[in-house]
Design a protein around this motif. Structure first.
Motif, PDB file in Angstrom:
ATOM      1  N   GLU A  87       0.666  -1.325  -0.436  1.00 25.54           N
ATOM      2  CA  GLU A  87      -0.133  -0.247  -0.458  1.00 25.54           C
ATOM      3  C   GLU A  87       0.878   1.656  -0.242  1.00 25.54           C
ATOM      4  O   GLU A  87       0.725   2.360  -0.682  1.00 25.54           O
ATOM      5  CB  GLU A  87      -0.992   0.325   1.342  1.00 25.54           C
ATOM      6  N   GLU A  91       1.443   3.889  -2.649  1.00 29.90           N
ATOM      7  CA  GLU A  91       0.858   5.588  -2.812  1.00 29.90           C
ATOM      8  C   GLU A  91       2.323   5.992  -3.037  1.00 29.90           C
ATOM      9  O   GLU A  91       1.873   6.961  -4.134  1.00 29.90           O
ATOM     10  CB  GLU A  91       0.907   5.720  -1.402  1.00 29.90           C
ATOM     11  N   GLN A 723      -4.696   1.716  -6.194  1.00 30.65           N
ATOM     12  CA  GLN A 723      -3.450   0.098  -4.993  1.00 30.65           C
ATOM     13  C   GLN A 723      -4.516  -1.309  -5.536  1.00 30.65           C
ATOM     14  O   GLN A 723      -5.131  -1.541  -6.237  1.00 30.65           O
ATOM     15  CB  GLN A 723      -4.541   0.770  -3.898  1.00 30.65           C
TER      16      GLN A 723
END
Length: 761
Positions: A87, A91, A723
């Motif tokens: 994650e 990002e 994601q």
């Protein structure tokens, strides 16, 4: 106005924090552990002795986060670590494809402060451990001090996690530890280093440069190294490389890498400023005329110090042989990477890297202290031999371990357990399943979730991709290095294949059919068939009739061996689970095409077959008859969230204009949560700094999707997804007999795909 009378003594302000888990160390391992625990519902205090999070990945040190993918330089396919670290890296890819370390700082800070269950203490150093006076193998509380606000902290919890790197908590708590290298006899490790090579890896300190657009002079400080030839590899310095590209500016392995750190730092400063003096003032780098030093590290990045003992000590054979452990909770895949203790002053190469044929399991028994009953271990200090540490120490692996600790702590709090209690067979299965639910990949394990309504649903798809061809619409590329197409196949006979080539002259092309000796590996170390195909000058189709049989489902490699007179036809089609690889070199990770130890050091000989980074890396054009039917909708509930020995994805047909997956139940359901897993290209290492990525999201990842109920009403719409894991929670339970997922748009030109869907009441 505050005015106090003179007094003999004053005490500092003291604040007490009570929590379920105290995590000491805000590197990526501590961050991922704290986030995992907090999201699992327990109260966490995260203590970091620096002003930012990230440790060696922060803007204070600026090392890239890497793990099992190893710069795409080994045979570990689809091996990027999952869960929270995935994650964070996704990002960072989305916001920061330029690799600015300051932006990565902000992402880590944002994620941590957004969690209501985390109390973050920056600039706060733990200085004392208090044991339970009635139970001396147990920590009662920690004492810490923040120099920025002049405040003392009492940190009280039933559980503690030491992710501090040097092990400040474990050391003071009396936890058993090791420092230095074991003899080869202790664990029968043939790669154990000699005393002449040295027992500890050193620290590194980096610098960044900037082009000012006009000439800049440099006057070195008096302490700069004045004789560059004291560095045996000084001829490797150049004006283009900076930051952690110069990881081998390393020193300290003959010293105490804990207590001599300030001395080591000064020596590294001398080296860095001496190197820059050489680049600027030796006259050998005219291209450096307009460059200035933009940044030099103030603290060194540490590689090795203490390693604490758990109930099991990871060792070389676990890595090379890929041994299975019933309590596996994470994996590694970086090479066994040892460095000479003399670092930059050594005549030896800066590293000594040896790879395994695939990723390896890390057991839970390595993640808690064997003699301090409530102390978890995370990061580079986990229970490992010096040799195994050479692989497990890297940050991607450390983060994966931290996530396992965070989830374990949550289960311990829930059930009133100590860390060791969780290693019992029935309990470890629960931990493993909890981790798999969050996207944490554990080699050899599948998710079995009885609460998931997907397993009680009738599943239909608008289409399913059948791999009958990779159309010849891509570039022609000279076969200057061996190239291969990886194809997933079921057990049974090899299908009939056809390729397209253009020969510049009459020649003979050698094509091999290979597979891996282990079905979940992607090292093509077993040759099933070899074809010698006579080519005439010009463009032609070539049939590839491999009379061979697979005994179990796995990937095969159709390998075209080097022939400069041949051009291979490639395809523009991209699909989850399809990949081309090349027998090429990557010196950054000691990949020179083939790993061949010259002596018996307990590692294997094999070739490296690695992908190209996008925008390169097209699949080879092929026809496949009969077509491969391994991209069905059923894959979304098979318990695997990435390609392994099969694609493990539903992939829609190329002609499907609105790919849709529908789940139907015979009775009405009150759906409160839906979890989706998309293909974020687990083969991409996603280095967090320096490396510039050509995209901001995976072309295999769905960007826009819609969820609909049994009345075809839109109940959720996502427009900018990048994601892997998407969790949709409904404010009011969704009353329906069906749920449809419409894949509206991709982040690139790959076929639409979905790895997993889970549905909960």
């Amino acid at each position: 106005m505050i005015r106090e009378q003179a007094t003999d003594k004053r005490t500092l302000k003291t604040i007490r924090h009570d929590a379920d888990l105290i995590v000491v160390g805000g590197g990526v391992s501590g961050v991922c552990g704290a986030l995992t625990a907090a999201r699992a519902g327990i109260r966490v205090v995260l203590v970091q002795d620096r002003p930012v999070l990230g440790g060696n990945a922060s803007s204070e040190v600026r090392l890239w986060v890497l793990g099992a993918t190893s710069h795409m330089g080994n045979n570990n396919r689809w091996a990027r670590e999952g869960g929270v670290i995935d994650e964070l890296l996704l990002e960072n890819w989305y916001r920061n494809p330029e690799g600015n370390p300051l932006i990565f700082d902000t992402i880590l800070l944002e994620k941590v402060i957004s969690e209501p269950n985390i109390t973050l203490l920056l600039n706060t150093a733990v200085y004392e451990v208090e044991k339970d006076p009635t139970n001396h193998d147990r920590i009662r509380q920690l004492k810490a001090f923040c120099s920025q606000n002049g405040t003392l902290y009492d940190l009280v919890a039933p559980l503690f996690c030491d992710a501090s790197g040097d092990g400040i908590v474990g050391f003071q708590a009396g936890a058993a530890f090791r420092m230095g290298a074991e003899s080869g006899d202790e664990f029968n490790e043939k790669f154990a280093p000699s005393a002449e090579y040295g027992e500890l890896l050193g620290h590194s300190l980096y610098f960044y440069t900037k082009d000012t657009g006009r000439p800049v002079r440099f006057v070195p400080p008096a302490y700069a190294l004045d004789d560059i030839t004291k560095i045996p590899r000084y001829r490797r310095f150049n004006a283009q490389e900076y930051g952690c590209q110069l990881w081998w500016i390393e020193y300290g392995g003959r010293l105490d890498t804990v207590h001599d750190t300030e001395q080591i730092k000064w020596e590294l400063w001398k080296v860095v400023y001496g190197v820059w003096n050489y680049i600027k003032n030796s006259g050998q780098f005219p291209e450096a005329a307009n460059l200035t030093l933009e940044w030099v590290g103030q603290i060194p990045g540490k590689r090795e110090s203490r390693r604490f003992e758990g109930d099991y000590i990871l060792r070389q054979q676990d890595i090379v042989e890929q041994r299975e452990h019933p309590d596996a909770v994470a994996f590694g895949g970086w090479s066994i990477d040892l460095h000479p203790a003399d670092g930059v002053f050594s005549e030896k190469p800066g590293c000594n890297q040896w790879h395994s044929k695939g990723i390896y399991q890390i057991p839970y028994r390595c993640l808690y202290s064997r003699n301090v009953s409530n102390l978890f271990l995370a990061g580079r200090l986990i229970s490992a031999s010096h040799v195994a540490f050479g692989s497990s120490r890297v940050m991607g692996t450390s983060a994966h371990v931290g996530q396992a600790v965070g989830m374990a702590a949550a289960l311990c709090v829930r059930d009133g357990l100590n860390p060791r209690d969780l290693s019992e067979t029935s309990r470890i299965a629960s931990l493993q399943q909890k981790l798999l639910k969050t996207g944490q990949h554990i080699p050899g394990l599948r998710l079995h979730d009885e609460q998931d309504l997907t397993h009680r649903a009738q599943l239909t798809a608008s289409s399913e991709f059948v791999l009958t061809s990779l159309p010849p619409d891509g570039p022609l590329v000279q076969l200057a290095q061996p190239a291969a197409q990886m194809l997933p196949l079921p057990a049974g006979p090899i299908p009939r294949l056809t390729a397209w080539v253009t020969a510049d002259e009459d020649t003979v092309l050698t094509v091999e059919l290979r597979k891996s000796s282990k079905p979940d590996n992607h090292t093509p170390d077993v040759t099933l068939k070899t074809l010698s195909i006579s080519l005439k000058k010009g463009k032609q189709e070539i049939p590839l009739a491999f009379d061979a049989h697979l005994h179990q489902a796995s990937y095969i490699f159709v390998c075209f061996l080097k022939n400069d007179a041949v051009q291979l036809q490639y395809s523009l089609r991209k699909a989850t689970g399809l990949l081309s690889v090349f027998n090429k070199t990557n010196p950054a990770v000691s990949n020179y095409g083939k790993q061949e130890p010259t002596e018996d050091i307990g590692v294997d000989t094999f070739e490296f077959w690695c992908p190209e980074r996008r925008p390169k890396g097209h699949n080879l054009a092929l026809t496949i008859e009969p077509g491969v039917r391994l991209f069905e909708a059923e894959n979304v509930r098979n318990g695997l969230q990435r390609p392994t020995n099969q694609p493990n994805a539903w992939v829609a047909a190329p002609t499907d204009t609105r790919p849709t997956l529908t789940l139907r139940w015979p009775e009405r359901k009150a759906i409160s949560r839906v979890e989706l897993f998309f293909d974020s290209d687990y083969d991409h290492p996603l280095e967090s700094v320096i490396m510039i990525h050509p995209e901001t999201a995976s072309p295999f990842c769905v960007r826009e999707y819609v969820l609909c109920n049994d009345r075809n009403e839109r109940v959720f719409h996502q427009t900018e997804n990048h994601q892997s894991r998407n969790v949709i929670r409904f404010a009011q339970p969704l009353d329906t007999t069906s749920l449809s997922v419409h894949l509206e748009a991709m982040n690139g030109d790959a076929l639409a795909s979905l790895l997993e869907i889970r549905v909960y009441e």
